[in-house]
Design an enzyme around this catalytic site. Sequence first.
Site, PDB file in Angstrom:
ATOM      1  N   LYS A   1       1.332   4.108  -3.100  1.00  0.00           N
ATOM      2  CA  LYS A   1       0.887   5.658  -2.776  1.00  0.00           C
ATOM      3  C   LYS A   1       2.069   6.306  -3.238  1.00  0.00           C
ATOM      4  CE  LYS A   1      -2.100   7.251  -1.569  1.00  0.00           C
ATOM      5  NZ  LYS A   1      -3.519   7.748  -2.214  1.00  0.00           N
TER       6      LYS A   1
ATOM      7  N   TYR B   1       0.834  -1.336   0.177  1.00  0.00           N
ATOM      8  CA  TYR B   1      -0.137  -0.009  -0.152  1.00  0.00           C
ATOM      9  C   TYR B   1       0.867   1.150   0.052  1.00  0.00           C
ATOM     10  CZ  TYR B   1      -2.856   3.768   1.859  1.00  0.00           C
ATOM     11  OH  TYR B   1      -3.407   4.881   2.081  1.00  0.00           O
TER      12      TYR B   1
END
Length: 294
Positions: free
Chosen positions: A130, A126
């Site tokens: 990002k 994650y």
Amino acid sequence: MRIAVTGKSGQVALSLQRLAQEDPDLEVVPVGRPKLDLAVPASVASALQEASPDLIVSAAAYTAVDQAEDERELAYALNSAGAEAVAREAGRLGVPLIHLSTDYVFDGRKDGFYTEADTTRPRSVYGASKLEGEKQVQAVHPRAVILRTAWVYSPYGKNFVKTMLALAETRDEVNVVCDQWGCPTYALEIARGIKAAGQRIKEAGADAVAGTYHFTGSGQASWYDVTEEVFRCSSAYGGPVATVNAIQSSQFPTKAERPRNSRLDCSKFADVFGYRAPDWRLSVKEVVRELVGL
């Protein structure tokens, strides 16, 4: 100011819509599936063109932190390629862009608060997706504002505050980690920060303020501290409460590694945009009061 925000049901998108109800000078156009789908970059252009905004807020993202470890391709598709598509169209339209990012771009091993100049070193899929999204956004829209935030909660969607209140409905005790630290952030304060940034961009121009910023609630806390405060407020309003047991992260293993330190220094944002969120306890009190029905 007319703001197009990607994602219809996210905490920030819903908070922006709420803010617009209180401010006649603010209009928010949520743009989401099926009209805009980050997994289908071709859908982005027409959706944003139709919104005809003065400012675009790129808030939609893949946020299932643990699930991302098994869905790496999808996480990157939404958080990198999807973010790039939004930024590319914003640049083509000549519209300022605020792109939301996360504390997970850091490894959480620093002592003290992270500044924008600190080295990024994500420890999860994650966080890595990002960070790649940040890079892609800056590559295609150099005048964009990257806004990193952390520990977001609100009366909407899935978040820690709502989860703790729900657990207290059925349990006498809850176990909460006490060795992860951050800055709890009310999504409505993020919306207010976005409004302040949008106004500054309008006044000074996007070139003058482009770059990466941190924005969170003021103060710091562990997840244990947040839970204690949630139940203290809930008790005052007649809501559910439970005994909170402090545990170490090692006692609550997760598939994705969480940063032990998610504290972000927000002084740059306050200096440039003239807004600082209040102490996180004040905002938690406001949200808990709303959630328990007072």
